[in-house]
Design an enzyme around this catalytic site. Structure first.
Site, PDB file in Angstrom:
ATOM      1  N   LYS A  41       0.844  -1.205   0.000  1.00 17.76           N
ATOM      2  CA  LYS A  41       0.000   0.000   0.000  1.00 17.76           C
ATOM      3  C   LYS A  41       0.880   1.256   0.000  1.00 17.76           C
ATOM      4  CE  LYS A  41      -0.150  -0.519   4.992  1.00 17.76           C
ATOM      5  NZ  LYS A  41      -0.835  -1.184   6.083  1.00 17.76           N
ATOM      6  N   ARG A 140      -9.662   0.014  15.004  1.00 14.30           N
ATOM      7  CA  ARG A 140      -9.512   0.841  13.810  1.00 14.30           C
ATOM      8  C   ARG A 140     -10.478   0.241  12.807  1.00 14.30           C
ATOM      9  NH1 ARG A 140      -3.900   1.102  10.423  1.00 14.30           N
ATOM     10  NH2 ARG A 140      -4.727  -0.922   9.802  1.00 14.30           N
ATOM     11  N   TYR A 263      17.839  29.127   7.612  1.00 15.96           N
ATOM     12  CA  TYR A 263      16.644  29.876   8.009  1.00 15.96           C
ATOM     13  C   TYR A 263      16.561  30.024   9.525  1.00 15.96           C
ATOM     14  CZ  TYR A 263      14.345  29.636   3.439  1.00 15.96           C
ATOM     15  OH  TYR A 263      14.007  29.798   2.124  1.00 15.96           O
ATOM     16  N   MET A 316      13.360  23.447   2.325  1.00 13.34           N
ATOM     17  CA  MET A 316      12.545  22.686   1.371  1.00 13.34           C
ATOM     18  C   MET A 316      13.402  21.864   0.405  1.00 13.34           C
ATOM     19  SD  MET A 316       9.658  24.064  -1.263  1.00 13.34           S
ATOM     20  CE  MET A 316       8.653  24.816   0.005  1.00 13.34           C
TER      21      MET A 316
HETATM   22  C1  PLP Z   1      -0.103  -2.012   6.751  1.00  9.15           C
HETATM   23  C2  PLP Z   1      -0.700  -3.289   7.114  1.00  9.15           C
HETATM   24  C3  PLP Z   1       0.084  -4.457   7.143  1.00  9.15           C
HETATM   25  C4  PLP Z   1       1.593  -4.434   7.016  1.00  9.15           C
HETATM   26  O1  PLP Z   1       2.132  -3.872   8.201  1.00  9.15           O
HETATM   27  P1  PLP Z   1       3.693  -3.746   8.498  1.00  9.15           P
HETATM   28  O2  PLP Z   1       3.744  -3.303   9.910  1.00  9.15           O
HETATM   29  O3  PLP Z   1       4.237  -2.735   7.563  1.00  9.15           O
HETATM   30  O4  PLP Z   1       4.299  -5.084   8.288  1.00  9.15           O
HETATM   31  C5  PLP Z   1      -0.584  -5.652   7.351  1.00  9.15           C
HETATM   32  N1  PLP Z   1      -1.932  -5.692   7.563  1.00  9.15           N
HETATM   33  C6  PLP Z   1      -2.692  -4.582   7.562  1.00  9.15           C
HETATM   34  C7  PLP Z   1      -4.153  -4.686   7.806  1.00  9.15           C
HETATM   35  C8  PLP Z   1      -2.108  -3.350   7.356  1.00  9.15           C
HETATM   36  O5  PLP Z   1      -2.864  -2.243   7.391  1.00  9.15           O
END
Ligand code: PLP
Length: 372
Positions: A41, A140, A263, A316
């Site tokens: 992702k 979550r 800066y 930046m």
């Molecule tokens: C992001 C995510 C993972 C991978 O997590 P890592 O800590 O990067 O290994 C696995 N399962 C879900 C549901 C996630 O959101």
């Protein structure tokens, strides 16, 4: 006339695909006989989902997780039709066509998503299969306990969903001693027991290190593949660094004692200094909290074989490095290297998660994929 060395001002993010594949194999061996799916992702944590996805596919990966349908569509084009791609956010009304068009599997996180999906699938001949994601304590995304009971009792709904994975997600997998781990494990077993017999998945990277009780049929690491360490015993995590930020030196100058740098004049030269202005800043994902000030010099980049400090505020596009004591000649175009094996240390200095630092690195840098 002497040759002028060719270089560009643009910072480079190097992504080592050999180390990526090695990390995949290392985590796969650790999880075996469980299978391993890759979390790619957020554009593979900022490293580029197309190239990273292909490299993982080449290493044998056939199961992938993305957050959004759009990410899944891009990945599908990159890796072809054979792999499973799960979309962690699940189906959302605007994205249904993408799920069907790109053969993406929604991770169902609620009764609403389940019912919407089943309805959307009615006119479709070969709808993708789905995963059910139960919330076992992270609170979550995921099916809450009261909805889990409804799923368990509505057999026609379960059947229509055509589930091929039941999963949950750990909140504290990096902390081996945290009581929430065993609690989530017990809750997961209980809720999975009420579902059809399909493969189960609980572990992200941290969960892989928690041991075989947490592996079930499939683990789904992300950060570990990219060389990130997640536990309170990082020396035991034998993953190789994958990512380095290379900032080319654009200018070298001397600064007189009493002058300030950068800066807001946060750093004052106590003695005459020699500094290198390198081309990378917060727009390239270099955290502002790596800035050096009179009160705090926190980080060091690698220049040649030496370590050099950041002085003044990271801006930046540019960062100032102290090369007063540098042993040797610094050429224009020479690369100051950030992160790599220092990812965790520099993230901690910046009061950021290594995940957070990593996902910010790919925005502007030119990415160079290394095979070695
Ligand atoms: C992001 C995510 C993972 C991978 O997590 P890592 O800590 O990067 O290994 C696995 N399962 C879900 C549901 C996630 O959101």
């Amino acid at each position: 006339m002497a040759d002028v060395k060719s270089y560009s001002s643009r910072p480079v993010l190097t992504v080592n695909l050999t180390s990526l594949a090695a990390n995949y194999k290392y985590l796969a061996a650790m999880a075996a006989p469980a299978k391993i799916g890759a979390s790619v992702k957020a554009d593979a944590y900022g490293l580029g989902a197309v190239v990273v996805g292909r490299a993982l596919y080449g290493a044998g990966c056939r199961i992938f997780f993305v957050a959004h349908a759009g990410e899944g569509k891009i990945l599908r084009q990159a890796i072809g039709a054979k792999a499973s791609i799960y979309v962690l956010s699940g189906n959302t009304p605007q994205d249904t066509a993408i799920f069907f068009g790109s053969k993406l599997k929604p991770v169902i996180n609620s009764l609403t998503q389940a019912r919407d999906w089943v309805k959307a699938c009615k006119p479709v001949k070969h709808a993708p299969r789905t995963a059910l994601h139960f919330d076992t304590g992270i609170n979550r995304l995921g099916i809450p306990p009261e909805e889990a009971e409804i799923f368990a009792s509505e057999k026609p709904l379960l059947e229509a969903l055509d589930i091929d994975l039941v999963m949950s997600h750990l909140a504290c997998s990096g902390e081996a001693g945290h009581p929430l781990n065993t609690k989530q494990l017990a809750r997961f077993k209980k809720v999975a027991g009420q579902m059809p017999m399909v493969p189960l998945s609980l572990a992200n990277t941290g969960g892989v290190y928690l041991g075989s009780k947490y592996h079930f049929k499939l683990v789904r690491p992300g950060i570990g593949l990219y060389g990130g360490k997640v536990t309170d015993n990082p020396d035991a995590e034998k993953v190789k660094p994958v990512v380095e930020l290379h900032a080319p030196v654009l200018q070298i100058k001397t600064v007189k004692a009493g002058e300030t740098l950068g800066y807001n004049a946060t750093f004052t030269a106590e003695n005459d200094m020699k500094v290198a202005i390198v081309s990378a800043g917060y727009a390239d994902g270099l955290p502002v909290n790596l800035s050096g000030s009179d009160k705090r010099i926190v980080t060091s980049a690698r220049l040649g074989k030496s370590r050099v400090s950041v002085v003044g505020r990271v801006s930046m596009d540019y960062t100032i490095l102290d090369i007063t004591d540098y042993d040797g000649f610094v050429e224009l175009g020479a690369k100051a290297v950030f992160f790599g094996e220092d990812l965790e240390k520099q993230s901690a200095h910046a009061s950021m998660l290594n995940y957070e630092v990593m996902t910010h690195l790919g925005a502007r840098c030119r990415k160079i994929y290394v095979n070695e």
